[in-house]
Design a protein around this motif. Structure first.
Motif, PDB file in Angstrom:
ATOM      1  N   VAL A 486       0.840  -1.196   0.000  1.00 35.82           N
ATOM      2  CA  VAL A 486       0.000   0.000   0.000  1.00 35.82           C
ATOM      3  C   VAL A 486       0.877   1.248   0.000  1.00 35.82           C
ATOM      4  CG1 VAL A 486      -1.918   1.169   1.121  1.00 35.82           C
ATOM      5  CG2 VAL A 486      -1.666  -1.310   1.370  1.00 35.82           C
ATOM      6  N   ALA A 487       0.776   2.021  -1.069  1.00 33.02           N
ATOM      7  CA  ALA A 487       1.557   3.256  -1.170  1.00 33.02           C
ATOM      8  C   ALA A 487       0.792   4.393  -0.502  1.00 33.02           C
ATOM      9  CB  ALA A 487       1.826   3.588  -2.629  1.00 33.02           C
ATOM     10  N   VAL A 488       1.531   5.262   0.185  1.00 29.91           N
ATOM     11  CA  VAL A 488       0.907   6.404   0.866  1.00 29.91           C
ATOM     12  C   VAL A 488       1.534   7.699   0.367  1.00 29.91           C
ATOM     13  CG1 VAL A 488       0.519   7.522   3.078  1.00 29.91           C
ATOM     14  CG2 VAL A 488       0.364   5.042   2.907  1.00 29.91           C
ATOM     15  N   ILE A 489       0.681   8.617  -0.035  1.00 28.96           N
ATOM     16  CA  ILE A 489       1.112   9.912  -0.570  1.00 28.96           C
ATOM     17  C   ILE A 489       0.408  11.004   0.215  1.00 28.96           C
ATOM     18  CG2 ILE A 489       0.939  11.443  -2.575  1.00 28.96           C
ATOM     19  CD1 ILE A 489       0.939   8.993  -4.368  1.00 28.96           C
ATOM     20  N   SER A 490       1.152  12.035   0.627  1.00 30.67           N
ATOM     21  CA  SER A 490       0.511  13.231   1.180  1.00 30.67           C
ATOM     22  C   SER A 490       0.657  14.347   0.161  1.00 30.67           C
ATOM     23  CB  SER A 490       1.209  13.681   2.462  1.00 30.67           C
ATOM     24  OG  SER A 490       0.771  12.915   3.542  1.00 30.67           O
ATOM     25  N   THR A 491      -0.368  15.150  -0.017  1.00 33.25           N
ATOM     26  CA  THR A 491      -0.234  16.287  -0.918  1.00 33.25           C
ATOM     27  C   THR A 491      -0.579  17.568  -0.181  1.00 33.25           C
ATOM     28  OG1 THR A 491      -2.532  16.317  -1.661  1.00 33.25           O
ATOM     29  CG2 THR A 491      -1.048  14.850  -2.837  1.00 33.25           C
ATOM     30  N   GLY A 492       0.096  18.620  -0.553  1.00 30.66           N
ATOM     31  CA  GLY A 492      -0.182  19.940   0.028  1.00 30.66           C
ATOM     32  C   GLY A 492       1.078  20.772   0.090  1.00 30.66           C
ATOM     33  N   ASP A 493       1.028  21.993  -0.470  1.00 32.54           N
ATOM     34  CA  ASP A 493       2.182  22.901  -0.440  1.00 32.54           C
ATOM     35  C   ASP A 493       2.548  23.294   0.987  1.00 32.54           C
ATOM     36  OD1 ASP A 493       2.698  23.061  -3.145  1.00 32.54           O
ATOM     37  OD2 ASP A 493       1.234  24.674  -3.468  1.00 32.54           O
ATOM     38  N   GLU A 494       1.565  23.192   1.888  1.00 35.41           N
ATOM     39  CA  GLU A 494       1.798  23.659   3.254  1.00 35.41           C
ATOM     40  C   GLU A 494       2.516  22.627   4.111  1.00 35.41           C
ATOM     41  OE1 GLU A 494      -0.786  22.347   1.985  1.00 35.41           O
ATOM     42  OE2 GLU A 494      -2.337  21.658   3.391  1.00 35.41           O
ATOM     43  N   SER A 556      -3.681  11.530   0.632  1.00 41.46           N
ATOM     44  CA  SER A 556      -4.522  12.423   1.423  1.00 41.46           C
ATOM     45  C   SER A 556      -4.331  13.840   0.932  1.00 41.46           C
ATOM     46  CB  SER A 556      -4.216  12.306   2.917  1.00 41.46           C
ATOM     47  OG  SER A 556      -2.974  12.880   3.210  1.00 41.46           O
ATOM     48  N   GLY A 557      -5.391  14.603   0.986  1.00 40.76           N
ATOM     49  CA  GLY A 557      -5.391  15.991   0.518  1.00 40.76           C
ATOM     50  C   GLY A 557      -5.732  16.060  -0.955  1.00 40.76           C
ATOM     51  N   GLY A 558      -6.204  17.217  -1.351  1.00 43.91           N
ATOM     52  CA  GLY A 558      -6.446  17.461  -2.779  1.00 43.91           C
ATOM     53  C   GLY A 558      -7.509  16.582  -3.392  1.00 43.91           C
ATOM     54  N   ALA A 559      -8.457  16.135  -2.571  1.00 46.14           N
ATOM     55  CA  ALA A 559      -9.435  15.176  -3.092  1.00 46.14           C
ATOM     56  C   ALA A 559     -10.767  15.813  -3.467  1.00 46.14           C
ATOM     57  CB  ALA A 559      -9.666  14.069  -2.063  1.00 46.14           C
ATOM     58  N   SER A 560     -10.912  17.122  -3.172  1.00 44.35           N
ATOM     59  CA  SER A 560     -12.194  17.766  -3.506  1.00 44.35           C
ATOM     60  C   SER A 560     -12.171  18.275  -4.951  1.00 44.35           C
ATOM     61  CB  SER A 560     -12.449  18.943  -2.580  1.00 44.35           C
ATOM     62  OG  SER A 560     -12.482  18.524  -1.276  1.00 44.35           O
ATOM     63  N   ALA A 561     -12.918  19.322  -5.175  1.00 44.96           N
ATOM     64  CA  ALA A 561     -13.000  19.815  -6.547  1.00 44.96           C
ATOM     65  C   ALA A 561     -12.455  21.238  -6.679  1.00 44.96           C
ATOM     66  CB  ALA A 561     -14.445  19.752  -7.019  1.00 44.96           C
ATOM     67  N   GLY A 562     -11.575  21.647  -5.767  1.00 45.98           N
ATOM     68  CA  GLY A 562     -11.034  23.015  -5.813  1.00 45.98           C
ATOM     69  C   GLY A 562      -9.822  23.150  -6.719  1.00 45.98           C
ATOM     70  N   ASP A 563      -9.240  24.378  -6.734  1.00 45.98           N
ATOM     71  CA  ASP A 563      -8.092  24.675  -7.610  1.00 45.98           C
ATOM     72  C   ASP A 563      -6.902  23.768  -7.332  1.00 45.98           C
ATOM     73  OD1 ASP A 563      -9.671  26.695  -8.315  1.00 45.98           O
ATOM     74  OD2 ASP A 563      -8.480  28.304  -7.369  1.00 45.98           O
ATOM     75  N   GLU A 564      -6.663  23.514  -6.056  1.00 43.99           N
ATOM     76  CA  GLU A 564      -5.473  22.748  -5.711  1.00 43.99           C
ATOM     77  C   GLU A 564      -5.816  21.283  -5.444  1.00 43.99           C
ATOM     78  OE1 GLU A 564      -2.600  23.803  -6.116  1.00 43.99           O
ATOM     79  OE2 GLU A 564      -2.840  25.979  -6.187  1.00 43.99           O
ATOM     80  N   ASP A 565      -6.949  20.847  -5.926  1.00 46.05           N
ATOM     81  CA  ASP A 565      -7.349  19.467  -5.677  1.00 46.05           C
ATOM     82  C   ASP A 565      -6.916  18.569  -6.834  1.00 46.05           C
ATOM     83  OD1 ASP A 565      -8.286  19.772  -3.095  1.00 46.05           O
ATOM     84  OD2 ASP A 565     -10.111  20.714  -3.839  1.00 46.05           O
ATOM     85  N   HIS A 566      -5.598  18.339  -6.853  1.00 43.65           N
ATOM     86  CA  HIS A 566      -4.992  17.691  -8.023  1.00 43.65           C
ATOM     87  C   HIS A 566      -5.263  16.207  -8.089  1.00 43.65           C
ATOM     88  CE1 HIS A 566      -3.046  21.447  -8.836  1.00 43.65           C
ATOM     89  NE2 HIS A 566      -2.653  21.497  -7.583  1.00 43.65           N
ATOM     90  N   ILE A 567      -5.426  15.576  -6.946  1.00 45.10           N
ATOM     91  CA  ILE A 567      -5.675  14.126  -6.974  1.00 45.10           C
ATOM     92  C   ILE A 567      -6.980  13.859  -7.717  1.00 45.10           C
ATOM     93  CG2 ILE A 567      -6.269  12.123  -5.568  1.00 45.10           C
ATOM     94  CD1 ILE A 567      -3.396  12.550  -5.206  1.00 45.10           C
ATOM     95  N   GLY A 605      -7.939  15.684   3.205  1.00 43.87           N
ATOM     96  CA  GLY A 605      -6.707  16.139   3.852  1.00 43.87           C
ATOM     97  C   GLY A 605      -6.845  16.273   5.358  1.00 43.87           C
ATOM     98  N   ASN A 606      -8.008  16.637   5.829  1.00 44.95           N
ATOM     99  CA  ASN A 606      -8.193  16.788   7.274  1.00 44.95           C
ATOM    100  C   ASN A 606      -7.913  15.461   7.958  1.00 44.95           C
ATOM    101  OD1 ASN A 606      -8.986  19.451   7.993  1.00 44.95           O
ATOM    102  ND2 ASN A 606     -10.796  19.124   6.710  1.00 44.95           N
ATOM    103  N   PRO A 607      -6.975  15.455   8.901  1.00 47.90           N
ATOM    104  CA  PRO A 607      -6.542  14.172   9.470  1.00 47.90           C
ATOM    105  C   PRO A 607      -7.666  13.335  10.079  1.00 47.90           C
ATOM    106  CG  PRO A 607      -4.981  15.891  10.009  1.00 47.90           C
ATOM    107  CD  PRO A 607      -6.134  16.580   9.356  1.00 47.90           C
ATOM    108  N   VAL A 608      -8.620  13.971  10.733  1.00 44.22           N
ATOM    109  CA  VAL A 608      -9.690  13.177  11.348  1.00 44.22           C
ATOM    110  C   VAL A 608     -10.527  12.514  10.248  1.00 44.22           C
ATOM    111  CG1 VAL A 608     -11.707  13.242  12.842  1.00 44.22           C
ATOM    112  CG2 VAL A 608      -9.724  14.693  13.347  1.00 44.22           C
TER     113      VAL A 608
END
Ligand code: AMP
Ligand code: MG
Length: 709
Positions: A486-494, A556-567, A605-608
């Motif tokens: 299982v590969a795990v990727i985090s995304t986010g400039d922050e 995790s992160g970037g899963a919605s439909a916004g500008d930075e939601d690349h996944i 992206g929200n950890p919870v």
């Protein structure tokens, strides 16, 4: 049609002759059960192979360990024909390879990069060799796919574009293909390459040329066929020698078992099979026995939602996942000692009864119950004793007793045992009170497990108790699914990693360590793909890399439909994505999709929310992908110690713990509050409808541990 001889060659791209003393990373030519021959140069090897081909009578299977073709599009671009054989001919015209291995492969790759349309695909060279069109590093974008179809399926294979660096196969391929062309010229109609010349059929020609990849042997079903030859010769201290010898053995074994011909069959599920045969080629035997042992790939549309669906209830989402997913991990037989935490790939039945013979359950004295009259009883004592592992082999006469210890087989004439504590003895006889029942204190043969009984079913996850169960009837090895990767990727400039300094706008990556450890806890193999910036090109490359090495990807992160939601944007690009707007709190849309045949769970992206979605959706899905059953966590109804008014429409999960038999929930429901995850011991699940909870009402509590079981 069978082969009279099998020749397997471990090739090398060395620039200089290999050492005089047989060494690794040189050329070894194996033939049948003969000692592999070490060749210091390619010229020497080719001369030997040609000599063997001429002087070995009958049909020959000849394997070389480099790619026989390039990824889609390259042959056409280079030669105007989408055929591997055209590339071989082209390379034969360009590659020069001298008596002492001096060759021009890097220059040829440099020229090919310059000439072929689009960005040159080849990369990797020695640091000191400056070539205008050949970089040291892989380019971020290239005009041709990185892998052939077979390499996409046989996870772990290297890209043929890579000419230098650990495990690279590109150099061997460039030089090797030039030699293959010359070999084919020399042998004319006598030789044919599979599948380039024959399609997905066994060629008729006397010599069949196949591509092999011994490094993948460990993951191939061929592995089971490759053992059992005499490796005492010191040459087998060299892995390359072992590989060619083991492959010759494995293919001979397969032929003896009538399985070799199936290796030539068209692999299941190839959409573009004819082109792949002609242009790219395939690795012979890598998925040998594929139909039963290599699971079919998941469908590309396996995450598609029914049209018109807006908010999907949790139960519908789970039902859909359960229905669509299938096992993806291959099967390998392994010693029982390695089975802990692994998924059993076939039901296990008892090759022997347990216990194998009737025996004593206690330390005491054995006799035939029928000889007892009215009590108290007095029986003469035989000399000797029956102990576990040391049976008393004489029959015990009717009316006599024998000393017997726990686990000892009941001697002939004994069917009942009286407990030592209930007996007095002078060494010559025993005396005891009446009331001993027939068969007392004995165990029947097969009372635990009968011969042929089913012990464990397919899909069972092996625990220490199960290992004891199988070991008790003498099972030595078991077919297991390879651990799910299982590969795990985090995304986010922050995001920052712990060793990095973090400015005010930056936060430390919490999801990746959390998800990686969750995967270990679930018994799978975590693959850390790092944290990525919100950059589509970088994320695209990472998804591809992850798809190559792992069976499933959690981002995790970037899963919605916004500008930075690349996944979600990338998964949408492949056309195989579904935005799952699941009616769950916490958890914004979950992006589910396929990336290069690999399922991706794009977690919020929200950890919870990331943890809740991983536990609720990814966990049971991964269980199925790993070969086990779908899993529903065990919950418990307990009285609430809190007040909560909930609106209808969404299922809610609250961070919770049990104190003195009642369930408390974390003070804040904020989905960024990681501290609450750690404060909790589990989750409270509140159903989709409205609820007005007051202290004392029953609520469903699911301990974290239930998710791991
Ligand atoms: P996103 O889903 O990318 O919009 O992220 C939602 C929120 O979760 C933002 O506040 C992110 O900063 C935060 N977040 C995203 N990824 C992580 C992570 N790996 N660790 C901690 N917080 C994260
Ligand atoms: Mg983000």
């Amino acid at each position: 049609m069978s082969f009279d001889s099998i020749i397997m060659v471990d090739w090398s791209a060395s620039n200089t002759p290999s050492p005089a003393k047989p060494s690794k990373d040189a050329i070894f030519v194996g033939q049948d059960d003969r000692r592999p021959v070490y060749c210091r140069t390619r010229a020497e090897a080719i001369a030997l192979i040609e000599e063997r081909l001429r002087n070995t009578p009958g049909r020959i299977l000849l394997g070389f360990d480099f790619a026989f073709g390039f990824p889609k599009g390259f042959a056409q671009a280079l030669t105007g024909r989408a055929e591997a054989r055209a590339v071989w001919a082209e390379l034969a015209g360009r590659i020069s390879d001298g008596k002492n291995n001096e060759n021009n492969r890097f220059q040829v790759a440099d020229a090919l990069n310059a000439e072929t349309p689009g960005e040159g695909p080849f990369w990797g060279r020695p640091a000191g060799l400056n070539l205008a069109h050949l970089d040291m590093k892989k380019r971020k974008t290239a005009a041709y796919p990185e892998f052939r179809e077979i390499e996409g399926q046989a996870k772990g294979a290297k890209s043929v574009w890579q000419l230098a660096g650990a495990g690279a196969v590109g150099s061997q391929t460039l030089i090797g293909l030039a030699h293959l062309h010359r070999l084919c010229e020399a042998f004319g109609d006598e030789i044919a390459a599979w599948p380039q010349d024959s399609g997905w059929a066994m060629p008729d020609a006397r010599i069949t040329l196949v591509e092999i990849y011994p490094a993948l042997l460990d993951r191939s079903p061929l592995k089971a066929l490759s053992d059992g030859w005499d490796d005492s010769d010191p040459i087998y201290a060299i892995p390359d020698a072992v590989q060619v010898r083991a492959l010759c053995h494995a293919f001979h074994q397969a032929q003896a078992q009538g399985r070799l011909e199936a290796f030539f069959a068209q692999p299941a599920g190839l959409s573009d099979a004819e082109r792949i045969a002609r242009e790219e080629g395939w690795i012979f035997g890598v998925f040998a026995d594929a139909p039963s042992l290599q699971p079919p790939p998941l469908r590309n549309d396996c995450f598609a939602l029914p049209p018109g669906v807006d908010w999907t209830p949790v139960d519908d989402a789970l039902a859909l996942l359960k229905e669509r997913l299938t096992v993806v991990t291959p099967v390998k037989t392994a010693p029982l000692s390695q089975a802990l935490g692994c998924v059993l790939a076939a039901p296990q039945t008892a090759p022997r009864a347990q216990p194998p013979a009737p025996n004593s359950a206690v330390d005491g004295y054995g006799f035939a119950h029928a000889c007892l009259g009215d009590g108290p009883h007095r029986l003469p004592l035989m000399q000797g004793r029956a102990a576990a592992g040391i049976p008393f082999t004489d029959p015990v006469p009717y009316g006599a007793a024998i000393r017997i210890l726990t686990g000892a087989i009941l001697p002939d004439g004994v069917d009942t045992v009286v407990l030592e504590e209930d007996v007095s003895t002078d060494g010559q006889a025993i005396a005891f009170r009446e009331g001993v029942k027939p068969g007392a204190n004995t165990r029947k043969a097969g009372e635990d497990v009968e011969l042929g009984a089913q012990l464990l079913s397919k899909g069972h996850v092996m625990r220490p108790a199960d290992i004891a169960h199988l070991a008790s009837v003498g099972i030595e090895s078991v077919p297991l699914h390879r651990r799910l990767r299982v590969a795990v990727i985090s995304t986010g400039d922050e995001l920052r990693d712990p060793h990095e300094a973090a400015g005010p706008g930056q936060i430390y990556d919490a999801n990746r360590p959390m998800l990686l450890s969750l995967i270990s806890d679930l018994g799978y193999e975590p693959v850390d793909m790092g944290r990525l910036p919100d950059d589509r090109t970088v994320i695209r490359a990472a998804l591809s890399e992850a798809a190559r090495t792992a069976d499933v990807i959690l981002s995790s992160g970037g899963a919605s439909a916004g500008d930075e939601d690349h996944i979600s944007a990338l998964l949408t690009e492949t056309g195989a994505m579904s935005m799952w707007r699941i009616a769950i709190k916490p958890g914004r849309p979950l992006a589910l999709g396929m990336w290069e045949n690999t399922p991706v769970f794009g977690l919020p992206g929200n950890p919870v929310a990331a943890l809740v979605c991983a536990l609720v959706f990814a966990r049971p899905a991964m269980s199925v992908l790993a070969g086990a059953a779908w899993k529903t966590p065990q919950g418990f109804d307990l009285p609430a110690a809190f007040t909560k008014r909930k609106k209808p429409g969404r299922r809610e999960f609250l961070r919770a713990r049990v104190v003195d038999g009642t369930v408390e929930v974390f003070a804040s429901e904020g989905s960024g509050r990681i501290s609450g995850l750690s404060w909790a011991d589990g989750l409270v699940e509140i159903g989709d409808g409205a609820r007005d909870i007051v202290p004392g009402d029953m609520v469903r509590y699911i301990p974290y541990a239930s998710f791991l079981a």
